[in-house]
Every structure is written in C-alpha cells, then in structure tokens.
Design a protein around this motif. Structure first.
Motif, mmCIF file in Angstrom:
data_model
loop_
_atom_site.group_PDB
_atom_site.id
_atom_site.type_symbol
_atom_site.label_atom_id
_atom_site.label_comp_id
_atom_site.label_asym_id
_atom_site.label_seq_id
_atom_site.Cartn_x
_atom_site.Cartn_y
_atom_site.Cartn_z
ATOM 1 N N SER A 94 0.839 -1.189 0.000
ATOM 2 C CA SER A 94 0.000 0.000 0.000
ATOM 3 C C SER A 94 0.876 1.242 0.000
ATOM 4 N N VAL A 95 0.217 2.361 -0.304
ATOM 5 C CA VAL A 95 0.879 3.655 -0.226
ATOM 6 C C VAL A 95 0.532 4.255 1.128
ATOM 7 N N VAL A 96 1.509 4.503 1.931
ATOM 8 C CA VAL A 96 1.245 5.046 3.260
ATOM 9 C C VAL A 96 0.666 6.440 3.132
ATOM 10 N N ARG A 98 -2.323 7.143 2.157
ATOM 11 C CA ARG A 98 -3.520 7.118 1.326
ATOM 12 C C ARG A 98 -4.452 6.052 1.850
ATOM 13 N N ARG A 99 -5.699 6.159 1.498
ATOM 14 C CA ARG A 99 -6.678 5.260 2.086
ATOM 15 C C ARG A 99 -7.328 4.361 1.050
ATOM 16 N N TYR B 32 -12.390 4.208 9.628
ATOM 17 C CA TYR B 32 -13.060 4.052 8.354
ATOM 18 C C TYR B 32 -13.641 2.640 8.237
ATOM 19 N N TYR B 34 -14.045 -0.340 5.673
ATOM 20 C CA TYR B 34 -13.482 -0.887 4.441
ATOM 21 C C TYR B 34 -14.176 -2.202 4.109
ATOM 22 N N HIS B 49 -14.275 1.979 0.459
ATOM 23 C CA HIS B 49 -14.209 2.374 1.847
ATOM 24 C C HIS B 49 -14.937 3.702 2.030
ATOM 25 N N GLY B 93 -7.902 5.748 10.656
ATOM 26 C CA GLY B 93 -7.812 6.659 9.523
ATOM 27 C C GLY B 93 -6.452 6.873 8.910
ATOM 28 N N ARG B 94 -5.388 6.322 9.522
ATOM 29 C CA ARG B 94 -4.061 6.525 8.927
ATOM 30 C C ARG B 94 -3.982 5.911 7.555
ATOM 31 N N GLY B 95 -4.710 4.839 7.340
ATOM 32 C CA GLY B 95 -4.775 4.236 6.010
ATOM 33 C C GLY B 95 -3.752 3.157 5.738
ATOM 34 N N ASP B 96 -2.801 2.980 6.611
ATOM 35 C CA ASP B 96 -1.796 1.957 6.331
ATOM 36 C C ASP B 96 -1.767 0.887 7.404
#
Lengths: 113, 111
Positions: A94-96, A98-99, B32, B34, B49, B93-96
């Motif tokens: 993944s790209v850190v 981004r969601r 979030y 997903y 998401h 929410g950080r996404g990673d």
C-alpha cells in the motif's frame, strides 16, 4: 492483476525444512504486509514493513522472519517447518498516507509434508 | 480496531442487487469502514471504503448509517463472478494499518 507479485506459487517441502517466500510490491508502494491463511485460522496478519523497517507485528511465530530490501521487495522466511504451517501466504502493499486500501498478491501455497 | 459483525452467508440471484450488511457499533470517529472480498483462494481484493458519507465506485456502493454503527455494501447487478467471501473491516484513519480479518460473509450468486 493487483500489481503485486509473489513467488513461488506453490511450494511443497518436508517438516523441519526452511523456505523463503518472495514478494514484489506495486511500483511506488513503500509498505509491505504479510498474511497467513489456513483453514482453521482464517486470514491472519503476520508482519508489516515500511521502507525497509519493521512497522507492525502480528501473530508471527519466532520461527518466521521477514525483511524488506532497498528495492522494496520483501521476503518471508519460514524455518523448522511443521505440518501446521501449511497455508496460503499472501503479501500486500500500500501507499502510506492514502486510504485506497491494500493490494494483495496471488499468494504462495505452502504444503508441509 | 473496532470489531464487526456480518452474517456468515447470503444468497442472491444473478442480476439482482446484493446487499451485504455489517454492524460496527463500537466504531470510533477516526475509523473508516473498508470492504474487501476474496474469490476462492485468490488474494483479497479491495472494494470500497468510507468514513460517514455514502460512497460509490465502479464495483459497488457503500451506505453508512448516520450514527455510523452499521453499513451496507451493495453490488448493484450481481454476477456469478461476484461469488466470494466479503469482509467488512474497520480501520484507523491513517490508512496503512494492518487488516484484522473476521470471518466475513460468504455470498453465493445463484444462476
């Protein structure tokens, strides 16, 4: 095609042996994750690397180790293999920051006999 | 991460809309929702998401209730290729963040 590649697709080995699974993330993705999927445990997070550094650890056995190289590919090393290690092993990237989610490779099916 | 609750299995007729529910009553404000799916032994696939607004993309729509305690994934015109296990996951929410998968919903599309 997610853009994440994993080799080999299948691996058959014996108990007590050691194997290395390889993952190449999508171009530009700095974060790599490893997951294990067995019939009785479902999909389980093992470990995450970000730009060469370990970032998060899950239910990874001490017999297992991983690393991420400067070119961002990652390897998962499994040693002293047991019958119970037979599973599908997925890598994701993944790209850190981004969601838009993690992108999974096709997996390596490991069979320990 | 908050936990989610999904029905273990659902059936849907081909060509109809598939509505997959998910409860996440302990979700916090910066988490979030997903959705991923896994088609028989393939790698999981990201679907969509959202945070609090409804979302739509080329694969599906996501409806999140106003109190954010539940959501529904909608596949508008299900095909046989949509037969898969669908996972609803709540992620910071950080996404990673790592994904903690539950058991998901096994969706059967019936011809």
């Amino acid at each position: 095609d997610s853009g994440v590649t994993q080799t080999p697709k299948h691996l058959i080995t014996a108990t007590g042996q050691r194997v290395t699974l390889r993952c190449s993330p999508r171009s530009g993705d700095l974060s790599v994750y490893w997951y294990q999927q067995s019939l009785d445990q479902g999909l389980q997070f093992l470990i995450q690397y970000y730009n060469g550094e370990e970032r998060a650890k899950g239910n990874i056995l001490e017999r297992f180790s991983a690393q991420q190289f400067p070119d961002l590919h990652s390897e998962l090393n499994l040693s002293s293999l047991e019958l119970g290690d037979s599973a599908l092993y997925f890598c994701a990237s993944s790209v850190v920051g981004r969601r838009d989610g993690q992108f999974f490779g096709p997996g390596t099916r490991l069979t320990v006999l | 991460d908050a936990k989610t609750t999904q029905p273990p299995s659902m059936d849907c007729a081909e060509g109809r809309a598939a509505n997959l529910p998910c409860n996440h009553s302990t979700i916090s404000g910066n988490e979030y929702v997903y959705w991923y799916r896994q088609i028989h032994s393939q790698g999981p696939q990201y679907i969509i998401h959202g945070l609090k607004n409804n979302e739509t993309n080329e694969m599906a729509s996501l409806i999140i209730t106003e109190d954010r305690k539940s959501s529904t994934l909608i596949l508008p015109h299900a095909t046989l290729r949509d037969t898969a296990v669908y996972y609803c996951i709540v992620i910071h929410g950080r996404g990673d963040d790592k994904i903690i998968f539950g058991k998901g919903t096994r969706l059967h599309i019936l011809p």
